[in-house]
Design an enzyme around this catalytic site. Structure first.
Site, PDB file in Angstrom:
ATOM      1  N   ASP A 148      19.923   0.402 -71.366  1.00  0.00           N
ATOM      2  CA  ASP A 148      20.284   0.639 -69.979  1.00  0.00           C
ATOM      3  C   ASP A 148      21.415   1.678 -70.023  1.00  0.00           C
ATOM      4  O   ASP A 148      22.088   1.813 -71.050  1.00  0.00           O
ATOM      5  CB  ASP A 148      20.761  -0.681 -69.358  1.00  0.00           C
ATOM      6  CG  ASP A 148      21.327  -0.501 -67.976  1.00  0.00           C
ATOM      7  OD1 ASP A 148      20.687   0.177 -67.152  1.00  0.00           O
ATOM      8  OD2 ASP A 148      22.431  -1.030 -67.704  1.00  0.00           O
ATOM      9  N   LEU A 149      21.606   2.424 -68.957  1.00  0.00           N
ATOM     10  CA  LEU A 149      22.626   3.481 -68.970  1.00  0.00           C
ATOM     11  C   LEU A 149      23.964   2.994 -68.383  1.00  0.00           C
ATOM     12  O   LEU A 149      24.967   2.889 -69.098  1.00  0.00           O
ATOM     13  CB  LEU A 149      22.111   4.695 -68.184  1.00  0.00           C
ATOM     14  CG  LEU A 149      23.053   5.887 -68.052  1.00  0.00           C
ATOM     15  CD1 LEU A 149      23.368   6.495 -69.423  1.00  0.00           C
ATOM     16  CD2 LEU A 149      22.438   6.950 -67.140  1.00  0.00           C
ATOM     17  N   ASP A 150      23.943   2.676 -67.083  1.00  0.00           N
ATOM     18  CA  ASP A 150      25.165   2.271 -66.386  1.00  0.00           C
ATOM     19  C   ASP A 150      25.669   0.928 -66.923  1.00  0.00           C
ATOM     20  O   ASP A 150      24.968  -0.074 -66.816  1.00  0.00           O
ATOM     21  CB  ASP A 150      24.895   2.141 -64.873  1.00  0.00           C
ATOM     22  CG  ASP A 150      24.458   3.464 -64.250  1.00  0.00           C
ATOM     23  OD1 ASP A 150      25.302   4.342 -64.118  1.00  0.00           O
ATOM     24  OD2 ASP A 150      23.270   3.601 -63.909  1.00  0.00           O
TER      25      ASP A 150
ATOM     26  N   THR B  84      29.708   3.726 -64.988  1.00  0.00           N
ATOM     27  CA  THR B  84      29.614   4.433 -63.709  1.00  0.00           C
ATOM     28  C   THR B  84      29.893   3.511 -62.526  1.00  0.00           C
ATOM     29  O   THR B  84      29.992   3.989 -61.393  1.00  0.00           O
ATOM     30  CB  THR B  84      28.209   5.031 -63.517  1.00  0.00           C
ATOM     31  OG1 THR B  84      27.272   4.017 -63.838  1.00  0.00           O
ATOM     32  CG2 THR B  84      27.985   6.251 -64.376  1.00  0.00           C
TER      33      THR B  84
ATOM     34  N   LYS C  86      25.355  -4.225 -59.667  1.00  0.00           N
ATOM     35  CA  LYS C  86      25.024  -3.700 -60.998  1.00  0.00           C
ATOM     36  C   LYS C  86      23.544  -3.886 -61.295  1.00  0.00           C
ATOM     37  O   LYS C  86      23.014  -4.990 -61.169  1.00  0.00           O
ATOM     38  CB  LYS C  86      25.876  -4.385 -62.070  1.00  0.00           C
ATOM     39  CG  LYS C  86      27.307  -3.897 -62.053  1.00  0.00           C
ATOM     40  CD  LYS C  86      28.102  -4.380 -63.249  1.00  0.00           C
ATOM     41  CE  LYS C  86      29.498  -3.775 -63.206  1.00  0.00           C
ATOM     42  NZ  LYS C  86      30.399  -4.400 -64.193  1.00  0.00           N
TER      43      LYS C  86
ATOM     44  N   SER D  13      16.675   2.989 -67.287  1.00  0.00           N
ATOM     45  CA  SER D  13      17.679   2.824 -66.225  1.00  0.00           C
ATOM     46  C   SER D  13      17.060   2.913 -64.846  1.00  0.00           C
ATOM     47  O   SER D  13      16.092   3.643 -64.639  1.00  0.00           O
ATOM     48  CB  SER D  13      18.740   3.922 -66.368  1.00  0.00           C
ATOM     49  OG  SER D  13      19.551   3.978 -65.215  1.00  0.00           O
ATOM     50  N   ALA D  14      17.659   2.210 -63.893  1.00  0.00           N
ATOM     51  CA  ALA D  14      17.205   2.284 -62.497  1.00  0.00           C
ATOM     52  C   ALA D  14      17.724   3.548 -61.808  1.00  0.00           C
ATOM     53  O   ALA D  14      17.276   3.899 -60.718  1.00  0.00           O
ATOM     54  CB  ALA D  14      17.701   1.061 -61.737  1.00  0.00           C
TER      55      ALA D  14
ATOM     56  N   LYS E 188      14.079  -3.736 -61.724  1.00  0.00           N
ATOM     57  CA  LYS E 188      14.413  -4.900 -62.558  1.00  0.00           C
ATOM     58  C   LYS E 188      14.705  -6.059 -61.605  1.00  0.00           C
ATOM     59  O   LYS E 188      15.307  -5.816 -60.561  1.00  0.00           O
ATOM     60  CB  LYS E 188      15.662  -4.602 -63.405  1.00  0.00           C
ATOM     61  CG  LYS E 188      15.500  -3.409 -64.366  1.00  0.00           C
ATOM     62  CD  LYS E 188      16.852  -2.990 -64.943  1.00  0.00           C
ATOM     63  CE  LYS E 188      16.725  -1.712 -65.774  1.00  0.00           C
ATOM     64  NZ  LYS E 188      18.016  -1.220 -66.291  1.00  0.00           N
TER      65      LYS E 188
ATOM     66  N   GLU F  55      21.460  -4.418 -72.262  1.00  0.00           N
ATOM     67  CA  GLU F  55      21.625  -4.497 -70.803  1.00  0.00           C
ATOM     68  C   GLU F  55      22.928  -5.192 -70.398  1.00  0.00           C
ATOM     69  O   GLU F  55      23.329  -6.148 -71.051  1.00  0.00           O
ATOM     70  CB  GLU F  55      20.479  -5.338 -70.221  1.00  0.00           C
ATOM     71  CG  GLU F  55      19.395  -4.550 -69.545  1.00  0.00           C
ATOM     72  CD  GLU F  55      19.823  -3.914 -68.234  1.00  0.00           C
ATOM     73  OE1 GLU F  55      20.900  -4.231 -67.703  1.00  0.00           O
ATOM     74  OE2 GLU F  55      19.045  -3.092 -67.724  1.00  0.00           O
ATOM     75  N   ASP F  56      23.531  -4.729 -69.300  1.00  0.00           N
ATOM     76  CA  ASP F  56      24.743  -5.387 -68.800  1.00  0.00           C
ATOM     77  C   ASP F  56      24.481  -6.197 -67.534  1.00  0.00           C
ATOM     78  O   ASP F  56      25.379  -6.896 -67.068  1.00  0.00           O
ATOM     79  CB  ASP F  56      25.841  -4.354 -68.506  1.00  0.00           C
ATOM     80  CG  ASP F  56      25.513  -3.496 -67.299  1.00  0.00           C
ATOM     81  OD1 ASP F  56      24.353  -3.046 -67.193  1.00  0.00           O
ATOM     82  OD2 ASP F  56      26.405  -3.281 -66.457  1.00  0.00           O
TER      83      ASP F  56
HETATM   84  C1  G6P Z   1      22.018   1.432 -61.975  1.00  0.00           C
HETATM   85  C2  G6P Z   1      23.363   0.938 -61.468  1.00  0.00           C
HETATM   86  C3  G6P Z   1      23.267   0.539 -60.008  1.00  0.00           C
HETATM   87  C4  G6P Z   1      22.695   1.694 -59.183  1.00  0.00           C
HETATM   88  C5  G6P Z   1      21.316   2.061 -59.710  1.00  0.00           C
HETATM   89  C6  G6P Z   1      20.711   3.250 -58.973  1.00  0.00           C
HETATM   90  O1  G6P Z   1      21.150   0.364 -62.115  1.00  0.00           O
HETATM   91  O2  G6P Z   1      23.787  -0.185 -62.237  1.00  0.00           O
HETATM   92  O3  G6P Z   1      24.546   0.199 -59.547  1.00  0.00           O
HETATM   93  O4  G6P Z   1      22.603   1.344 -57.830  1.00  0.00           O
HETATM   94  O5  G6P Z   1      21.431   2.404 -61.092  1.00  0.00           O
HETATM   95  O6  G6P Z   1      21.495   4.374 -59.225  1.00  0.00           O
HETATM   96  P1  G6P Z   1      21.314   5.775 -58.496  1.00  0.00           P
HETATM   97  O7  G6P Z   1      22.106   6.710 -59.383  1.00  0.00           O
HETATM   98  O8  G6P Z   1      19.855   6.109 -58.504  1.00  0.00           O
HETATM   99  O9  G6P Z   1      21.857   5.657 -57.129  1.00  0.00           O
HETATM  100 MG    MG Z   2      23.531  -1.477 -66.074  1.00  0.00          MG
END
Ligand code: G6P
Ligand code: MG
Length: 216
Positions: A9-11, A17, A45, A115-116, A146, A170-171
């Site tokens: 996962d990224l964030d 972020t 998150k 990542s989402a 997810k 993943e966090d």
């Molecule tokens: C990640 C973050 C979320 C965020 C989502 C969409 O999953 O943890 O907090 O809302 O990405 O991010 P975006 O950059 O597409 O708004």
């Molecule tokens: Mg995350």
């Protein structure tokens, strides 16, 4: 090696972020005349942009916004967010993240981002990490959020490995669930109290090693 691929996962795993998401969402809420706490922000998150907006509007008891108005709000938030993201530098990579991903590669383990976030490409570019991943699956290429396993299954497919050969980092609770739903192992980044379903939990990638991967 026991596993053929690691999907990150990224964030919250590679970079924090959440603080920028919080600032931008808070600004939007403040413009509408309400506020929300950092504690509430925890619930965002891993949650997609539009689903996050729905939660926030609920907290502010904002009802009756049309789909077009919601799109405009999300776009406004994203502009503030990307303004901040554009200032990011490789210094913001979380401790041990680059080193662990590189260690995977050196050991012949494939690496992917799952990542989402639709902002994944820009974030990876700013952190100068794009080249470290064999595949990138993000909010631009998935339709189911997810805990649906789509993002990780697509990652495995892009890497040409079967789900059982993958480990996810993943966090978010929903992300751990998504990994398990995909039939993958899940390493939680955070606290065992929060990430109860994870196979193992560490505070960050600086606390995880290839030896621990073998023991999963
Ligand atoms: C990640 C973050 C979320 C965020 C989502 C969409 O999953 O943890 O907090 O809302 O990405 O991010 P975006 O950059 O597409 O708004
Ligand atoms: Mg995350």
């Amino acid at each position: 090696m026991k596993y053929k691929a690691c999907i990150f996962d990224l964030d919250g795993v590679i970079v924090d972020t959440a603080v920028y998401h919080y600032k931008a969402w808070k600004r939007l809420a403040n413009e509408m005349g309400f506020d929300f706490t950092e504690h509430q922000n925890e619930q965002l998150k891993g949650v997609s942009r539009m689903a996050s907006l729905e939660l926030i509007l609920g907290w502010g008891q904002v009802t009756g916004a049309t789909e077009a108005e919601k799109e405009e709000m999300a776009t406004r938030k994203n502009l503030w967010y990307t303004d901040m993201i554009n200032q990011m530098t490789p210094d913001e990579i979380l401790s041990g993240a680059r080193e662990f991903v590189q260690a995977c590669r050196d050991a012949g383990i494939k690496t992917a981002i799952g990542s989402a976030s639709k902002n994944t490409p820009i974030i990876l570019a700013k952190l100068q990490l794009t080249q470290l991943f064999d595949a990138i699956v993000d909010g631009n290429s998935v339709s189911k959020a997810k805990p649906n396993p789509e993002v990780f299954l697509k990652g495995a497919e892009a890497l040409g490995v079967s789900p059982a050969d993958c480990v996810v980092f993943e966090d978010a609770v929903a992300g751990i669930e998504a990994a398990l739903n995909a039939g993958m192992k899940a390493v939680g980044i955070g606290t065992p109290k929060m990430l109860t379903e994870a196979d193992v939990v560490v505070s960050g990638l600086d606390k995880f090693t290839l030896e621990m991967l073998e023991e999963l």
